[in-house]
Design an enzyme around this catalytic site. Structure first.
Site, PDB file in Angstrom:
ATOM      1  N   HIS A 171      13.749  -8.913  -3.954  1.00 57.48           N
ATOM      2  CA  HIS A 171      12.682  -7.736  -4.627  1.00 57.48           C
ATOM      3  C   HIS A 171      12.902  -6.407  -5.132  1.00 57.48           C
ATOM      4  CE1 HIS A 171       9.078  -9.844  -3.271  1.00 57.48           C
ATOM      5  NE2 HIS A 171       9.203 -10.168  -2.550  1.00 57.48           N
ATOM      6  N   ASP A 384      15.295   1.418  -8.049  1.00 57.98           N
ATOM      7  CA  ASP A 384      14.137   1.015  -7.545  1.00 57.98           C
ATOM      8  C   ASP A 384      14.439  -0.215  -7.903  1.00 57.98           C
ATOM      9  OD1 ASP A 384      12.046   1.316  -6.203  1.00 57.98           O
ATOM     10  OD2 ASP A 384      11.025   2.655  -6.857  1.00 57.98           O
TER      11      ASP A 384
HETATM   12  C1  GDG Z   1       9.617  -3.002  -2.823  1.00 57.66           C
HETATM   13  C2  GDG Z   1      10.979  -2.797  -3.876  1.00 57.66           C
HETATM   14  C3  GDG Z   1       9.484  -3.623  -5.653  1.00 57.66           C
HETATM   15  C4  GDG Z   1       1.987   4.023  -1.517  1.00 57.66           C
HETATM   16  N1  GDG Z   1       1.632   4.824  -1.211  1.00 57.66           N
HETATM   17  C5  GDG Z   1       0.465   4.584  -0.023  1.00 57.66           C
HETATM   18  C6  GDG Z   1       0.763   3.226  -1.080  1.00 57.66           C
HETATM   19  N2  GDG Z   1       1.435   2.992  -1.776  1.00 57.66           N
HETATM   20  C7  GDG Z   1       1.631   1.469  -2.341  1.00 57.66           C
HETATM   21  C8  GDG Z   1       1.620   1.701  -3.652  1.00 57.66           C
HETATM   22  C9  GDG Z   1       2.644   0.796  -4.304  1.00 57.66           C
HETATM   23  C10 GDG Z   1       2.809   0.537  -2.753  1.00 57.66           C
HETATM   24  O1  GDG Z   1       3.106   0.714  -1.523  1.00 57.66           O
HETATM   25  C11 GDG Z   1       5.113   0.873  -3.226  1.00 57.66           C
HETATM   26  O2  GDG Z   1       5.819  -0.228  -4.068  1.00 57.66           O
HETATM   27  P1  GDG Z   1       6.848   0.237  -4.400  1.00 57.66           P
HETATM   28  O3  GDG Z   1       7.109  -0.855  -5.411  1.00 57.66           O
HETATM   29  O4  GDG Z   1       6.743   1.192  -5.444  1.00 57.66           O
HETATM   30  O5  GDG Z   1       8.230  -0.148  -3.677  1.00 57.66           O
HETATM   31  P2  GDG Z   1       8.329  -0.355  -1.718  1.00 57.66           P
HETATM   32  O6  GDG Z   1       7.765  -0.182  -1.102  1.00 57.66           O
HETATM   33  O7  GDG Z   1      10.394   0.125  -2.289  1.00 57.66           O
HETATM   34  O8  GDG Z   1       8.545  -2.003  -2.284  1.00 57.66           O
HETATM   35  C12 GDG Z   1      10.413  -2.133  -4.771  1.00 57.66           C
HETATM   36  C13 GDG Z   1       8.236  -3.523  -4.411  1.00 57.66           C
HETATM   37  O9  GDG Z   1       9.316  -3.877  -3.344  1.00 57.66           O
HETATM   38  C14 GDG Z   1       8.084  -5.193  -5.236  1.00 57.66           C
HETATM   39  O10 GDG Z   1       8.975  -5.987  -5.236  1.00 57.66           O
HETATM   40  O11 GDG Z   1       8.830  -2.884  -6.405  1.00 57.66           O
HETATM   41  O12 GDG Z   1      11.191  -1.394  -6.533  1.00 57.66           O
HETATM   42  O13 GDG Z   1      11.842  -1.301  -3.068  1.00 57.66           O
HETATM   43  O14 GDG Z   1       1.589  -0.583  -4.011  1.00 57.66           O
HETATM   44  O15 GDG Z   1      -0.323   1.319  -3.818  1.00 57.66           O
HETATM   45  N3  GDG Z   1      -1.114   2.745  -0.895  1.00 57.66           N
HETATM   46  C15 GDG Z   1      -1.821   3.362   0.433  1.00 57.66           C
HETATM   47  N4  GDG Z   1      -1.566   4.618   0.396  1.00 57.66           N
HETATM   48  C16 GDG Z   1      -0.169   5.617   0.040  1.00 57.66           C
HETATM   49  O16 GDG Z   1      -0.663   6.285   0.084  1.00 57.66           O
HETATM   50  N5  GDG Z   1      -2.695   2.564   0.066  1.00 57.66           N
END
Ligand code: GDG
Length: 479
Positions: A171, A384
């Site tokens: 990921h 990222d």
């Molecule tokens: C890893 C990789 C890759 C965020 N704040 C709140 C909240 N979120 C949710 C978002 C989103 C998720 O968290 C974050 O996803 P990301 O993709 O931005 O980042 P990582 O957690 O680092 O994930 C990344 C991912 O895996 C998938 O392969 O994209 O690059 O690092 O879904 O919505 N959700 C809620 N409240 C919040 O305050 N409910």
């Protein structure tokens, strides 16, 4: 008559189980987690008698067996726990996974610690995941391991005699060979990965980096053929596919929820607090890869350079607490507190606070309301794997009036680069200019850019991602 076809099961292995376990009015409850991956995999898991193996992430007090039985009956797929002691969690998860692999794979060598004890625990825990998976799986199952915490599970499964198809999805980014070489255990990790039959990355760049490292480090690995989405490598008797599959979100679900009355009301209420000014939104886990201090500095520079932004724009930054036991994350938190305070003291005026900074998790309705209410999203990670916030913002921009400012170092830039304003997050001046441009962009340009972004996310949603990955495993072209 031909014998009935034996049903192939699907086994997902990830560090954390996709569940929330908690107590309500004195009794234990279990429910599925809310991420896009769980939503996308749940129907496939049901159809294929699935089993999800992982660490439950809750203390020993919870009666897991009856809770898992109930989950299986209600959700149509089963769970199996891999227990970890507090010391293992510290050395395997916080230590090797998050203080070695995480920064190294995000090109941030200066944040890495290389500790042999942590490495040994990482090996031990990966072996345990493999043992649990081996006992729970049948010879026809398809085993799909997720992410950098579990790179070695495939190799341990092979040692335990596994003949099944083994797949792995990474990921986070995969670094350049030059950076990867710094890892004292580079050979063990790369030899672990090559034991899978299909290795999936987020971007073409990650796929190329991996191929460059594996062919340099492991003698005898050679490229057999190149296809659009995957390359075939030969390793001894085996053929290994290395592909790129950009992960996505459940577009329809985000769009529909963002259109609900509840979200529309919450968005209206949120915007009312900002008295007619534009809002630039940042939503990130507390993590130095997300580039939040750099974003604050770019915002400060924009205010310095463009006085017309004063009173017309606020930055609403939500930082979600994460890994707060790690000292580096505590330092980052203090840095953000200080920067926001300094910038607000420098530019703030009665009735206008430049940066609204909150350190907490948002409820889902609030998350969607933030996406819907804000005219600009600042998604500017230093690096990222993909970044789902960027895709969620587009899906929830149901009025087609949002502007996405996106880091060129997010995996999402490959797909969203045309509709977004791309920035280099290390370039304070360039990011400040992009903020100014976004604020002044006319309605027509906003609409045409956002339409293009939404079409891209809608066509490439997470359901397609799952189908695509599984079909590549089964040798069929993507649909
Ligand atoms: C890893 C990789 C890759 C965020 N704040 C709140 C909240 N979120 C949710 C978002 C989103 C998720 O968290 C974050 O996803 P990301 O993709 O931005 O980042 P990582 O957690 O680092 O994930 C990344 C991912 O895996 C998938 O392969 O994209 O690059 O690092 O879904 O919505 N959700 C809620 N409240 C919040 O305050 N409910």
């Amino acid at each position: 008559m031909s014998p009935p076809e034996k049903k192939k099961g699907l086994i997902i292995v990830s560090n954390r189980l996709p569940i929330v376990v908690g107590q309500q009015e004195g009794s234990w409850r279990i429910s599925p987690g809310s991420g896009g991956l769980v939503t996308a995999l749940a129907p496939v898991m049901k159809a294929k008698s699935g089993l999800w193996i992982g660490w439950p992430g809750c203390g020993e007090a919870a009666p897991l067996e009856p809770l898992f039985d109930r989950f299986g009956r209600e959700q149509g797929y089963r769970l199996q726990a891999v227990p970890l002691t507090a010391e293992e969690e510290e050395k395997f998860y916080l230590g090797f996974s998050n203080e070695t692999l995480w920064p190294l794979f995000h090109d941030l060598l200066g944040h890495c610690s290389f500790d042999r004890e942590n490495w040994l625990t990482y090996e031990k825990v990966n072996r345990r995941f493999a043992e649990v998976t081996s006992l729970a799986s049948g010879p026809d199952d398809f085993i799909w391991v997720h992410d950098y915490q579990l790179t070695l599970v495939g190799a341990y499964l092979r040692r335990l005699g596994a003949r099944q198809s083994l797949a792995y999805f990474h990921h986070i980014p995969f670094p350049s060979p030059d950076l990867f070489r710094r890892l004292p255990w580079r050979s063990e990790i790369i030899r672990g990965l090559i034991e899978y039959d299909l290795i999936g990355f987020q971007t073409l760049r990650d796929r190329r980096n991996f191929i460059a490292s594996v062919t340099a480090i492991v003698p005898g690995v050679e490229v057999v053929s190149r296809h659009r989405y995957y390359t075939q490598l030969r390793y001894g008797e085996r053929i290994v596919k290395v592909g790129h599959f950009p992960i996505s979100i459940d577009y329809a679900e985000f769009k529909n929820a963002a259109q609900s009355r509840e979200v529309a009301d919450a968005a209206w209420y949120l915007h009312e607090h900002f008295e007619g000014r534009q809002i630039a939104l940042g939503i990130d886990r507390l993590d130095y890869t997300k580039g939040v201090p750099e974003r604050f500095l770019a915002f400060e520079r924009a205010l310095e350079k463009y006085p017309d932004l004063h009173k017309n724009l606020s930055l609403l930054q939500v930082v979600v607490p994460s890994r707060t036991q790690v000292a580096e994350y505590q330092v980052l938190k203090e840095q953000l507190d200080q920067l926001a305070g300094r910038i607000n003291a420098r530019f703030g005026e009665p009735g206008w606070i430049p940066i609204h900074y909150v350190f907490r998790n948002l409820e889902r309705v609030q998350l969607l309301a933030h996406y819907r209410a804000c005219e600009i999203a600042l998604v500017t990670p230093l690096r990222d794997g993909m970044n789902l916030v960027a895709k969620e913002y587009c899906a929830a921009s149901v009025e087609n009036n949002g502007v996405l400012i996106l880091s060129e170092f997010a995996g999402a830039a490959d797909q969203l680069g045309k509709g977004a304003l791309l920035v280099n997050p290390y370039d304070v001046e360039g990011t400040a200019d992009a903020i100014h441009r976004a604020v002044n962009m006319d309605a027509e340009e906003r609409k045409s850019r956002m339409r293009a972004l939404r079409t891209q996310v809608r066509r490439n949603d997470v359901h397609r991602w799952v189908r695509w990955f599984v079909q590549t495993m089964q040798d069929q072209p993507p649909s």
